[in-house]
Design an enzyme around this catalytic site. Structure first.
Site, PDB file in Angstrom:
ATOM      1  N   TYR A 168      56.682  -3.342  -9.430  1.00 39.44           N
ATOM      2  CA  TYR A 168      55.489  -3.813  -9.819  1.00 39.44           C
ATOM      3  C   TYR A 168      55.136  -3.305 -11.046  1.00 39.44           C
ATOM      4  O   TYR A 168      54.817  -4.100 -12.040  1.00 39.44           O
ATOM      5  CB  TYR A 168      54.276  -3.666  -8.815  1.00 39.44           C
ATOM      6  CG  TYR A 168      53.111  -4.191  -9.037  1.00 39.44           C
ATOM      7  CD1 TYR A 168      52.759  -5.653  -9.238  1.00 39.44           C
ATOM      8  CD2 TYR A 168      52.079  -3.313  -9.424  1.00 39.44           C
ATOM      9  CE1 TYR A 168      51.786  -6.311  -9.549  1.00 39.44           C
ATOM     10  CE2 TYR A 168      50.718  -4.084  -9.895  1.00 39.44           C
ATOM     11  CZ  TYR A 168      50.610  -5.409  -9.786  1.00 39.44           C
ATOM     12  OH  TYR A 168      49.527  -5.866 -10.753  1.00 39.44           O
ATOM     13  N   LYS A 172      54.578  -5.194 -14.720  1.00 35.94           N
ATOM     14  CA  LYS A 172      53.391  -5.227 -15.686  1.00 35.94           C
ATOM     15  C   LYS A 172      53.480  -4.823 -17.009  1.00 35.94           C
ATOM     16  O   LYS A 172      52.914  -5.109 -18.181  1.00 35.94           O
ATOM     17  CB  LYS A 172      52.173  -4.695 -14.733  1.00 35.94           C
ATOM     18  CG  LYS A 172      51.928  -5.502 -13.679  1.00 35.94           C
ATOM     19  CD  LYS A 172      51.330  -6.851 -13.957  1.00 35.94           C
ATOM     20  CE  LYS A 172      50.776  -7.725 -13.119  1.00 35.94           C
ATOM     21  NZ  LYS A 172      50.225  -9.177 -13.505  1.00 35.94           N
TER      22      LYS A 172
HETATM   23  P1  NDP Z   1      45.618 -12.320  -5.286  1.00 38.36           P
HETATM   24  O1  NDP Z   1      46.677 -12.243  -4.004  1.00 38.36           O
HETATM   25  O2  NDP Z   1      44.296 -12.661  -4.514  1.00 38.36           O
HETATM   26  O3  NDP Z   1      45.965 -13.730  -6.109  1.00 38.36           O
HETATM   27  C1  NDP Z   1      47.388 -13.853  -6.363  1.00 38.36           C
HETATM   28  C2  NDP Z   1      47.512 -15.302  -6.680  1.00 38.36           C
HETATM   29  O4  NDP Z   1      48.665 -15.528  -7.557  1.00 38.36           O
HETATM   30  C3  NDP Z   1      46.974 -16.374  -5.721  1.00 38.36           C
HETATM   31  O5  NDP Z   1      46.475 -17.533  -5.986  1.00 38.36           O
HETATM   32  C4  NDP Z   1      48.554 -16.668  -5.523  1.00 38.36           C
HETATM   33  O6  NDP Z   1      48.576 -18.003  -4.875  1.00 38.36           O
HETATM   34  C5  NDP Z   1      49.413 -16.698  -6.741  1.00 38.36           C
HETATM   35  N1  NDP Z   1      50.790 -16.433  -6.421  1.00 38.36           N
HETATM   36  C6  NDP Z   1      51.389 -15.764  -6.192  1.00 38.36           C
HETATM   37  N2  NDP Z   1      52.608 -15.744  -6.192  1.00 38.36           N
HETATM   38  C7  NDP Z   1      52.972 -17.114  -6.642  1.00 38.36           C
HETATM   39  C8  NDP Z   1      54.039 -17.941  -7.202  1.00 38.36           C
HETATM   40  N3  NDP Z   1      55.202 -17.599  -6.906  1.00 38.36           N
HETATM   41  N4  NDP Z   1      53.427 -18.902  -7.942  1.00 38.36           N
HETATM   42  C9  NDP Z   1      52.384 -19.393  -7.890  1.00 38.36           C
HETATM   43  N5  NDP Z   1      51.307 -18.790  -7.754  1.00 38.36           N
HETATM   44  C10 NDP Z   1      51.554 -17.506  -7.247  1.00 38.36           C
HETATM   45  O7  NDP Z   1      45.376 -11.349  -6.150  1.00 38.36           O
HETATM   46  P2  NDP Z   1      44.685 -11.082  -7.517  1.00 38.36           P
HETATM   47  O8  NDP Z   1      43.607 -12.129  -7.711  1.00 38.36           O
HETATM   48  O9  NDP Z   1      43.975  -9.757  -7.436  1.00 38.36           O
HETATM   49  O10 NDP Z   1      45.823 -10.962  -8.429  1.00 38.36           O
HETATM   50  C11 NDP Z   1      45.802 -11.996  -9.618  1.00 38.36           C
HETATM   51  C12 NDP Z   1      46.479 -11.221 -10.686  1.00 38.36           C
HETATM   52  O11 NDP Z   1      45.822 -10.023 -11.211  1.00 38.36           O
HETATM   53  C13 NDP Z   1      47.878 -10.487 -10.543  1.00 38.36           C
HETATM   54  O12 NDP Z   1      48.619 -11.108 -11.624  1.00 38.36           O
HETATM   55  C14 NDP Z   1      47.648  -9.261 -10.174  1.00 38.36           C
HETATM   56  O13 NDP Z   1      49.164  -8.654 -10.492  1.00 38.36           O
HETATM   57  C15 NDP Z   1      46.776  -8.733 -11.118  1.00 38.36           C
HETATM   58  N6  NDP Z   1      45.942  -7.539 -10.854  1.00 38.36           N
HETATM   59  C16 NDP Z   1      45.328  -7.392  -9.582  1.00 38.36           C
HETATM   60  C17 NDP Z   1      44.907  -6.379  -9.442  1.00 38.36           C
HETATM   61  C18 NDP Z   1      43.901  -6.116  -7.946  1.00 38.36           C
HETATM   62  O14 NDP Z   1      43.825  -4.903  -7.912  1.00 38.36           O
HETATM   63  N7  NDP Z   1      43.932  -7.104  -7.212  1.00 38.36           N
HETATM   64  C19 NDP Z   1      44.535  -5.164 -10.528  1.00 38.36           C
HETATM   65  C20 NDP Z   1      45.480  -5.360 -11.370  1.00 38.36           C
HETATM   66  C21 NDP Z   1      46.004  -6.647 -11.915  1.00 38.36           C
HETATM   67  P3  NDP Z   1      49.830 -18.567  -3.724  1.00 38.36           P
HETATM   68  O15 NDP Z   1      49.845 -17.673  -2.722  1.00 38.36           O
HETATM   69  O16 NDP Z   1      48.746 -20.037  -3.219  1.00 38.36           O
HETATM   70  O17 NDP Z   1      50.718 -18.985  -4.458  1.00 38.36           O
HETATM   71  C1  8X3 Z   2      47.303  -3.662  -9.286  1.00 37.99           C
HETATM   72  C2  8X3 Z   2      46.576  -2.433  -9.796  1.00 37.99           C
HETATM   73  O1  8X3 Z   2      46.619   0.080  -9.306  1.00 37.99           O
HETATM   74  O2  8X3 Z   2      47.129  -1.429  -7.470  1.00 37.99           O
HETATM   75  O3  8X3 Z   2      47.700  -4.200 -10.569  1.00 37.99           O
HETATM   76  O4  8X3 Z   2      48.714  -1.215  -9.048  1.00 37.99           O
HETATM   77  S1  8X3 Z   2      47.033  -1.309  -8.870  1.00 37.99           S
END
Ligand code: NDP
Ligand code: 8X3
Length: 268
Positions: A168, A172
């Site tokens: 992961y 990123k």
């Molecule tokens: P969620 O799991 O709530 O949302 C992830 C979204 O991505 C969902 O809408 C899911 O929709 C979609 N998704 C996953 N796989 C696919 C795919 N193959 N095709 C299309 N859509 C996909 O997590 P977050 O909102 O937290 O994550 C959003 C972004 O933020 C990500 O890139 C994550 O890495 C990043 N992030 C999150 C952090 C956190 O602590 N939450 C911290 C740092 C970064 P569906 O399942 O319907 O396809």
């Molecule tokens: C998600 C943040 O710290 O869980 O990107 O990897 S962490």
């Protein structure tokens, strides 16, 4: 949050494409764009769960009757679907102004030597190859029109790798490197390249990491107050709604108890 009339006028009549819009940060970003534009916006919402997107469309269009929301199923990890998706965009939403590459996921906490190949594949296909493929489609279109915004959602994990996150974190880090290259390549254009790197945000992300084990997912937030998806949505919409000559190139957004990927103050 309301950004006032300047932000609303800068967002007015824009078409915004958000990947991963069915939950978490993507979903919140859809609502925030609708709110900050005063409803004068077209939103293309994509993810695999189409029914969730349809429910969001109904909610947004009810709250903001001037808005138009297009829920379209797209699995960004399936590269052949991306061409068809872009070519099949509805005529009234073809002129995308803002691409928010938000779809992303993490599977597992295994360390190197014990990571399933399927997990490596799905993380790279979703977080890296999907993001790159969509960006490749829109950069030429934005160049033709002379403008456009690309917002890539990275992570603290791309800046500071940690044990159990080899794949992961690597995905990123690729997002960060790709984004920085792109900004440099587009320096002579009015295309803005923006990266938003969240710290800990409570969404479905952690549940996906622990393969649906809610108690393990919840334990991540024991004794802390994580960010909520709306906090990141506000940063994304703030960046996009700046004056055209202003590029919020990079942001790192933590909750107040967090100072790095692993340094957290927990009240237990
Ligand atoms: P969620 O799991 O709530 O949302 C992830 C979204 O991505 C969902 O809408 C899911 O929709 C979609 N998704 C996953 N796989 C696919 C795919 N193959 N095709 C299309 N859509 C996909 O997590 P977050 O909102 O937290 O994550 C959003 C972004 O933020 C990500 O890139 C994550 O890495 C990043 N992030 C999150 C952090 C956190 O602590 N939450 C911290 C740092 C970064 P569906 O399942 O319907 O396809
Ligand atoms: C998600 C943040 O710290 O869980 O990107 O990897 S962490």
């Amino acid at each position: 949050m309301s950004f006032g009339t300047s932000a609303a006028s800068r967002l007015s009549s824009k078409t915004v494409l958000i990947t991963g819009a069915s939950s978490g940060i993507g979903r919140a970003t859809a609502f925030e764009f609708a709110n900050a534009s005063g409803g004068d916006i077209k939103l293309i919402l994509t993810a695999r769960r189409e029914s969730a997107l349809v429910a969001i469309k109904e909610e947004i269009e009810k709250l903001y009757p001037k808005s138009k929301v297009f829920p379209i199923a797209l699995d960004v990890s399936k590269l052949p679907e991306i061409d068809a998706f872009v070519e099949g965009l509805p005529a009234e939403a073809k002129d995308v102004d803002v691409l928010v590459n938000n779809a992303g996921m993490v599977h597992g906490v295994e360390q190197v030597g014990a990571i399933a190949q399927a997990d490596i594949d799905i993380m790279f296909q979703t977080n890296v190859f999907g993001l790159i493929a969509l960006t490749q489609k829109f950069v030429p279109l934005f160049k033709e029109r002379g403008r456009g915004d690309i917002v890539n959602i990275g992570s603290i994990a791309g800046r500071e790798p940690y044990p159990g996150g080899a794949i992961y974190c690597a995905t990123k880090a690729v997002v960060k490197s790709f984004t920085e290259t792109l900004r440099k390549e587009l320096i002579a254009t009015r295309i803005r390249v923006i990266e938003v790197d969240p710290g800990q945000v409570e969404t479905e992300f952690s549940v996906v990491r622990f393969r649906g084990d809610k108690s393990k997912a919840d334990a991540v937030y024991a004794g802390v107050e994580p960010l909520i998806a709306e906090d990141i949505a506000e940063v994304i919409v703030f960046a996009v709604s700046r004056r055209e000559n202003t590029v919020i190139a990079d942001t790192l957004v933590f909750p107040s108890h967090q100072a790095s990927a692993l340094i957290m103050h927990r009240k237990l």
